[in-house]
Write a protein that holds these residues in place. Structure first.
Motif, short mmCIF file in Angstrom:
data_model
loop_
_atom_site.label_atom_id
_atom_site.label_comp_id
_atom_site.label_asym_id
_atom_site.label_seq_id
_atom_site.Cartn_x
_atom_site.Cartn_y
_atom_site.Cartn_z
N ILE A 175 0.85 -1.19 0.00
CA ILE A 175 0.00 0.00 0.00
C ILE A 175 0.89 1.24 0.00
N MET A 176 0.39 2.31 -0.62
CA MET A 176 1.13 3.57 -0.70
C MET A 176 0.67 4.49 0.43
N VAL A 177 1.66 5.09 1.12
CA VAL A 177 1.38 5.99 2.23
C VAL A 177 2.06 7.32 1.98
N GLY A 178 1.29 8.40 2.00
CA GLY A 178 1.85 9.73 1.78
C GLY A 178 2.87 10.11 2.85
N LEU A 179 3.98 10.68 2.42
CA LEU A 179 5.01 11.17 3.34
C LEU A 179 4.80 12.65 3.59
N PRO A 180 5.21 13.17 4.75
CA PRO A 180 5.05 14.59 5.04
C PRO A 180 5.63 15.47 3.93
N ILE A 230 10.42 4.52 -2.24
CA ILE A 230 9.79 5.84 -2.17
C ILE A 230 9.37 6.25 -3.58
N HIS A 231 8.15 6.72 -3.70
CA HIS A 231 7.62 7.15 -5.00
C HIS A 231 7.44 8.65 -5.01
N TYR A 232 7.93 9.29 -6.07
CA TYR A 232 7.69 10.73 -6.27
C TYR A 232 6.49 10.90 -7.17
N GLN A 233 5.58 11.75 -6.77
CA GLN A 233 4.38 12.02 -7.56
C GLN A 233 4.18 13.52 -7.70
N LEU A 234 4.32 14.02 -8.91
CA LEU A 234 4.08 15.44 -9.16
C LEU A 234 2.60 15.73 -8.97
N PRO A 235 2.24 16.64 -8.07
CA PRO A 235 0.81 16.93 -7.85
C PRO A 235 0.15 17.49 -9.11
N GLY A 286 -5.59 20.74 -8.28
CA GLY A 286 -6.19 20.47 -6.99
C GLY A 286 -5.22 19.71 -6.12
N GLU A 287 -4.08 20.35 -5.84
CA GLU A 287 -2.96 19.69 -5.17
C GLU A 287 -3.39 18.92 -3.93
N VAL A 288 -2.77 17.76 -3.75
CA VAL A 288 -3.08 16.90 -2.61
C VAL A 288 -2.22 17.32 -1.44
N VAL A 289 -2.87 17.81 -0.39
CA VAL A 289 -2.11 18.35 0.74
C VAL A 289 -2.29 17.47 1.97
N GLU A 290 -1.45 17.73 2.96
CA GLU A 290 -1.56 17.01 4.22
C GLU A 290 -2.88 17.36 4.90
N VAL A 312 2.20 20.35 0.49
CA VAL A 312 1.78 19.43 -0.57
C VAL A 312 2.52 18.10 -0.44
N VAL A 313 1.79 17.00 -0.53
CA VAL A 313 2.39 15.67 -0.48
C VAL A 313 2.92 15.32 -1.87
N THR A 314 4.23 15.08 -1.95
CA THR A 314 4.85 14.73 -3.23
C THR A 314 5.57 13.38 -3.18
#
Length: 455
Positions: free
Chosen positions: A364-369, A397-402, A405-409, A415-417
């Motif tokens: 499962i993928m978990v957003g990092l701060p 670790i996966h990098y995801q360019l937002p 409607g940026e995905v934030v904490e 922004v979670v990247t």
């Protein structure tokens, strides 16, 4: 440890119809936590290994069976090759046939890994372009998050032969299968534009990075409705982590590694080829004396090499049989635990999961701060290396360019990247995930940012 000692290289493989000879059942008493720890005592005890997805894990009892096969070969190579190898490979193929519900034993070949299977399928597609089966400009559709080696193989084989390549831009984070299905339909429409036909769709069952379970049965059905010639499912992570029923899925070709989530040692995978006229024209890319005798035989003899990892499937089945519920029970518990640990980490970091729990398997993928400042794939690799070297944690670790409607904490601060892809396998304990939680907390509290990492 309660494991049944068997000779995986025995001559009795089963009958010609693919029915396995009766095997002694493993001990009925379920495996204990202490026995699991003993089976994986060869793992580095100082490392929180929450990356089973990359290389898998092989228990000691299966490694011992592999060593017995290797020594049996070295003791008398001629006798091994002439009398033991093919019956033992047949035995493993029969077990795989039963596991994936293939209709015919001839549909199952053993290969080194899913990348080799992709080469076999894509080589066949490239020949179809050169021999007139497909026309230059016909489209091949693949997911944007297809495994890197498979994407390169698509370009190396079919793009070079004249195919028009279309990538399906899957959304991430993702909340429903419908988002994936909509993007896939758009890609098929694009593929059929200007009078083209879609000759091949390459679909992942479980994407590697970011990790999401793809609705392959539904996408295969859509391919049939839209007239796609062939469907190849790259399911490198599937067997042992999701249910696999190849007849129900309905693809022409389906491959999965047995070393990732099925406890085999590297290198062994299967390639399922639905019985049809096309399957008879598939060939292993390494040409041997068995060339022309069918893919299962071609794959079973590619010269003097170590076949032992392909021979120990019976011992793997015995190991799995020691767990309550067998492979289904293992799969269910791994899923439940990885979701629990993913939610724990997301709550601790004030972030979120990259997909709904229903769209993950044993990863499962978990957003990092967001304050960690992951701004590129290089940053993600460097942070992964830092966690390995400084904290003894192994996690991709996966990098995801937002996007819009940026995905934030959760607190809206940044922004979670970056996302951690955590795995759960039977050897993992909660302390592994607490170690990751605390390491990230320390980095945040210390004011760490990826810009501080050496270039």
């Amino acid at each position: 440890m309660g494991a049944h000692h068997r000779d995986d290289c025995a001559e009795n493989g089963g009958d010609d119809n693919g029915h396995l000879a009766k095997r002694p059942r493993p001990a009925s008493c379920p495996i204990t936590a202490a026995e699991i720890a003993e089976e994986f005592a060869h793992h580095d005890p100082s490392v929180a290994r929450i990356n089973n997805g990359s290389f898998g894990s092989c228990p000691a009892s299966v490694l011992a069976a592999q060593l017995r096969c290797q020594r049996l070969f070295l003791r008398q190579p001629d006798e091994f090759y002439f009398h033991r190898l093919q019956p033992a490979l047949l035995r493993s193929r029969i077990l795989v046939k039963e596991l994936i519900n293939a209709a015919d034993l001839d549909e199952v070949s053993l290969v080194d890994n899913a990348t080799t299977a992709a080469a076999i399928v894509l080589q066949h597609a490239s020949w179809a372009f050169s021999e007139g089966g497909f026309r230059k400009g016909d489209a091949v559709v693949m997911l944007h998050y297809a495994y890197g080696a498979v994407k390169k193989s698509i370009h190396a084989y079919v793009a070079r032969a004249g195919a028009h390549i279309i990538e399906v831009p899957l959304p991430f984070p993702v909340s429903s299968n419908e988002e994936i299905i909509q993007e896939f339909r758009k890609a098929l429409e694009l593929g059929k534009a200007d009078g083209r036909r879609v000759c091949l769709a390459v679909i992942d069952h479980v994407t590697s990075m970011p990790s999401v379970v793809i609705p392959v049965k539904e996408l295969t059905r859509i391919c049939r409705e839209e007239g796609v010639d062939q469907v190849f499912v790259d399911a490198a992570h599937a067997i042992g982590s999701v249910e696999v029923d190849v007849q129900d899925i309905g693809a022409d070709f389906y491959t999965s590694n047995l070393h990732k989530w099925f406890f085999c040692p590297p290198s062994v995978a299967f390639l399922y080829t639905k019985k049809c006229s096309a399957s008879s024209r598939l060939h292993h890319p390494v040409v041997s004396l068995e060339y022309g005798n069918g893919l299962p035989l071609e794959s079973a003899w590619i010269g003097t090499r170590d076949y032992s990892s392909q021979l120990v499937v019976p011992s793997v089945m015995d190991f799995i049989g020691r767990f309550e519920g067998g492979i289904e029970g293992i799969r269910r518990r791994n899923h439940e635990k990885v979701v629990e640990m993913g939610k724990m980490l997301a709550d601790a970091w004030g972030t979120f999961l990259g997909s709904s729990p229903e769209m993950c398997c044993s990863m499962i993928m978990v957003g990092l701060p967001g304050c960690l400042g992951i701004s590129s794939e290089k940053d993600a690799l460097k942070l992964r290396s830092l966690l390995r070297k400084e904290f003894k944690i192994e996690v991709p670790i996966h990098y995801q360019l937002p996007k819009d409607g940026e995905v934030v904490e959760k607190d809206g601060s940044s922004v979670v990247t970056g996302y951690a892809r955590i795995s759960h396998q039977v050897y993992n304990v909660e302390g592994d995930y607490h170690k990751l939680r605390d390491a990230v907390h320390k980095l945040v509290n210390d004011g760490f940012n990826c810009t501080m990492l050496p270039s």
